[in-house]
Motif scaffolding. Structure first.
Motif, mmCIF file in Angstrom:
data_model
loop_
_atom_site.group_PDB
_atom_site.id
_atom_site.type_symbol
_atom_site.label_atom_id
_atom_site.label_comp_id
_atom_site.label_asym_id
_atom_site.label_seq_id
_atom_site.Cartn_x
_atom_site.Cartn_y
_atom_site.Cartn_z
ATOM 1 N N GLY A 112 -6.631 -53.019 -25.205
ATOM 2 C CA GLY A 112 -8.068 -53.130 -24.954
ATOM 3 C C GLY A 112 -8.488 -54.573 -24.733
ATOM 4 O O GLY A 112 -9.313 -54.865 -23.855
ATOM 5 N N HIS A 113 -7.916 -55.496 -25.503
ATOM 6 C CA HIS A 113 -8.244 -56.908 -25.317
ATOM 7 C C HIS A 113 -7.745 -57.423 -23.969
ATOM 8 O O HIS A 113 -8.395 -58.269 -23.349
ATOM 9 N N VAL A 114 -6.606 -56.914 -23.523
ATOM 10 C CA VAL A 114 -6.110 -57.287 -22.188
ATOM 11 C C VAL A 114 -7.099 -56.813 -21.123
ATOM 12 O O VAL A 114 -7.378 -57.530 -20.151
ATOM 13 N N CYS A 115 -7.646 -55.617 -21.313
ATOM 14 C CA CYS A 115 -8.669 -55.114 -20.377
ATOM 15 C C CYS A 115 -9.886 -56.040 -20.370
ATOM 16 O O CYS A 115 -10.415 -56.386 -19.304
ATOM 17 N N TYR A 116 -10.333 -56.429 -21.562
ATOM 18 C CA TYR A 116 -11.464 -57.352 -21.637
ATOM 19 C C TYR A 116 -11.135 -58.677 -20.943
ATOM 20 O O TYR A 116 -11.946 -59.205 -20.172
ATOM 21 N N LEU A 117 -9.962 -59.230 -21.223
ATOM 22 C CA LEU A 117 -9.579 -60.513 -20.638
ATOM 23 C C LEU A 117 -9.533 -60.434 -19.112
ATOM 24 O O LEU A 117 -9.960 -61.363 -18.413
ATOM 25 N N THR A 118 -9.006 -59.337 -18.598
ATOM 26 C CA THR A 118 -8.964 -59.157 -17.142
ATOM 27 C C THR A 118 -10.376 -59.087 -16.569
ATOM 28 O O THR A 118 -10.675 -59.700 -15.538
ATOM 29 N N LEU A 119 -11.249 -58.353 -17.247
ATOM 30 C CA LEU A 119 -12.639 -58.244 -16.811
ATOM 31 C C LEU A 119 -13.331 -59.600 -16.850
ATOM 32 O O LEU A 119 -14.037 -59.976 -15.909
ATOM 33 N N PHE A 120 -13.120 -60.365 -17.914
ATOM 34 C CA PHE A 120 -13.747 -61.674 -18.019
ATOM 35 C C PHE A 120 -13.205 -62.631 -16.958
ATOM 36 O O PHE A 120 -13.936 -63.467 -16.429
ATOM 37 N N GLY A 121 -11.918 -62.498 -16.646
ATOM 38 C CA GLY A 121 -11.339 -63.323 -15.594
ATOM 39 C C GLY A 121 -11.970 -63.037 -14.252
ATOM 40 O O GLY A 121 -12.252 -63.956 -13.465
ATOM 41 N N GLY B 156 -12.499 -74.949 -30.464
ATOM 42 C CA GLY B 156 -13.008 -74.553 -31.774
ATOM 43 C C GLY B 156 -12.356 -73.269 -32.273
ATOM 44 O O GLY B 156 -11.956 -73.175 -33.443
ATOM 45 N N TYR B 157 -12.240 -72.284 -31.374
ATOM 46 C CA TYR B 157 -11.567 -71.040 -31.741
ATOM 47 C C TYR B 157 -10.110 -71.298 -32.119
ATOM 48 O O TYR B 157 -9.577 -70.700 -33.070
ATOM 49 N N ALA B 158 -9.444 -72.180 -31.382
ATOM 50 C CA ALA B 158 -8.036 -72.479 -31.658
ATOM 51 C C ALA B 158 -7.873 -73.092 -33.045
ATOM 52 O O ALA B 158 -6.944 -72.736 -33.796
ATOM 53 N N ARG C 285 3.873 -60.313 -40.148
ATOM 54 C CA ARG C 285 3.442 -61.678 -39.815
ATOM 55 C C ARG C 285 3.469 -61.950 -38.316
ATOM 56 O O ARG C 285 2.494 -62.440 -37.748
ATOM 57 N N ILE C 286 4.572 -61.646 -37.664
ATOM 58 C CA ILE C 286 4.689 -61.929 -36.230
ATOM 59 C C ILE C 286 3.747 -61.055 -35.399
ATOM 60 O O ILE C 286 3.023 -61.563 -34.530
ATOM 61 N N PRO C 287 3.732 -59.724 -35.634
ATOM 62 C CA PRO C 287 2.788 -58.899 -34.860
ATOM 63 C C PRO C 287 1.328 -59.324 -35.050
ATOM 64 O O PRO C 287 0.569 -59.378 -34.074
ATOM 65 N N LEU C 288 0.942 -59.646 -36.278
ATOM 66 C CA LEU C 288 -0.438 -60.047 -36.521
ATOM 67 C C LEU C 288 -0.761 -61.389 -35.856
ATOM 68 O O LEU C 288 -1.869 -61.598 -35.360
ATOM 69 N N THR C 289 0.225 -62.287 -35.838
ATOM 70 C CA THR C 289 0.007 -63.581 -35.185
ATOM 71 C C THR C 289 -0.189 -63.403 -33.686
ATOM 72 O O THR C 289 -1.111 -63.973 -33.086
ATOM 73 N N GLY C 290 0.667 -62.601 -33.055
ATOM 74 C CA GLY C 290 0.531 -62.349 -31.623
ATOM 75 C C GLY C 290 -0.789 -61.679 -31.297
ATOM 76 O O GLY C 290 -1.481 -62.056 -30.331
ATOM 77 N N LEU D 220 -6.608 -61.732 -29.465
ATOM 78 C CA LEU D 220 -7.993 -61.483 -29.851
ATOM 79 C C LEU D 220 -8.834 -62.755 -29.739
ATOM 80 O O LEU D 220 -9.979 -62.725 -29.266
ATOM 81 N N THR D 221 -8.266 -63.877 -30.169
ATOM 82 C CA THR D 221 -9.000 -65.143 -30.099
ATOM 83 C C THR D 221 -9.275 -65.532 -28.651
ATOM 84 O O THR D 221 -10.371 -66.019 -28.320
ATOM 85 N N ALA D 222 -8.305 -65.318 -27.776
ATOM 86 C CA ALA D 222 -8.514 -65.603 -26.352
ATOM 87 C C ALA D 222 -9.635 -64.725 -25.797
ATOM 88 O O ALA D 222 -10.491 -65.190 -25.025
ATOM 89 N N MET D 223 -9.648 -63.454 -26.193
ATOM 90 C CA MET D 223 -10.705 -62.546 -25.734
ATOM 91 C C MET D 223 -12.072 -63.020 -26.225
ATOM 92 O O MET D 223 -13.051 -63.063 -25.456
ATOM 93 N N ALA D 224 -12.148 -63.401 -27.519
ATOM 94 C CA ALA D 224 -13.418 -63.840 -28.078
ATOM 95 C C ALA D 224 -13.939 -65.079 -27.352
ATOM 96 O O ALA D 224 -15.141 -65.193 -27.076
ATOM 97 N N TRP D 225 -13.046 -65.992 -27.024
ATOM 98 C CA TRP D 225 -13.449 -67.199 -26.306
ATOM 99 C C TRP D 225 -13.949 -66.881 -24.898
ATOM 100 O O TRP D 225 -15.025 -67.305 -24.486
ATOM 101 N N ARG D 226 -13.172 -66.081 -24.169
ATOM 102 C CA ARG D 226 -13.509 -65.799 -22.774
ATOM 103 C C ARG D 226 -14.730 -64.885 -22.630
ATOM 104 O O ARG D 226 -15.336 -64.817 -21.562
ATOM 105 N N ALA D 227 -15.102 -64.197 -23.712
ATOM 106 C CA ALA D 227 -16.244 -63.282 -23.639
ATOM 107 C C ALA D 227 -17.524 -64.003 -23.231
ATOM 108 O O ALA D 227 -18.422 -63.403 -22.635
ATOM 109 N N GLY D 228 -17.615 -65.290 -23.533
ATOM 110 C CA GLY D 228 -18.808 -66.050 -23.200
ATOM 111 C C GLY D 228 -19.111 -66.092 -21.718
ATOM 112 O O GLY D 228 -20.244 -66.410 -21.320
#
Length: 232
Positions: free
Chosen positions: A103-112, A129-131, A150-155, A160-168
């Protein structure tokens, strides 16, 4: 052309869809209120019934309003995540997280695509700031996370952080939605790490999540209304 036919939205598929959109939105709001009230009251059955209805209703509303297909897809993948996360086991959690990730990939594509249509790109200062917030949070929570998550949650957190940033790119409503989505999942992560929780933690997770998806939808619909290609 008759006077009736000349009224915008009075005939045609678009007009009929708009008439159905408001009842669907009302149903979404009622189900959201019931879910949150059930969580506060400790009525688990209400939550089990209401939660799987939320994103299909919001996706239906978005579709009836002529939303881009990517927004509808993002909401439906969120529904998949909602359903899997109702099960209390690690496999279901990972599958649900994977559904949210798509779903976040869909959002990122839409924001792009939004950036490519004359909208201002997401500010680099906001991204920095998000980083910083992401790195600090991961450093703090890492020792308390189960080793196999740990690894799955980090990825997932990076996505998710990229999506939150690009949502603007889609304005302040979408930007607020992205930030709330990040907060909601951060609350889930602190629960997994067994950090101290506020009273009724599931209520706060769902409140921020429902608001996040609703604001993302509102932001996209608001900007999409001014310049769009039907079915984009």
């Amino acid at each position: 052309m008759t006077a009736t036919a000349a009224r915008p939205g009075s005939t045609g598929a678009g007009g009929r869809a708009e008439r159905f959109a408001r009842p669907v939105l009302l149903a979404f709001l009622l189900v959201a209120a019931a879910d949150l009230a059930g969580l506060l009251a400790g009525a688990e059955t209400v939550h089990l019934v209401a939660k799987p209805l939320l994103m299909p209703l919001l996706a239906g509303y978005a579709a009836l309003r002529g939303a881009p297909r990517l927004l509808v897809a993002a909401l439906l993948f969120g529904w998949g995540g909602d359903v899997f996360l109702l099960a209390d086991n690690d496999l279901a959690f990972l599958v649900g997280m994977g559904s949210f990730a798509v779903g976040h990939v869909c959002y990122l594509t839409l924001f792009g695509r939004g950036e490519g249509r004359g909208r201002a790109p997401a500010p680099l200062v906001t991204g920095a700031g998000y980083a910083v917030v992401l790195v600090v949070f991961l450093v703090l929570i890492w020792p308390d996370l189960p080793a196999d998550l740990r690894i799955p949650l980090t990825g997932y957190s990076l996505l998710l952080t990229a999506m939150a940033w690009r949502a603007g790119v889609f304005g302040p409503y979408a930007a607020a939605g992205g930030a709330l989505f990040l907060l909601s999942d951060a609350l889930i992560a602190t629960g997994i790490a067994e950090w101290p929780q506020a009273p009724a933690p599931d209520f706060w997770v769902m409140l921020t999540y429902i608001a996040a998806q609703a604001l993302l939808t509102l932001g996209v619909l608001t900007k999409h209304k001014t310049q769009h290609t039907p079915g984009e």
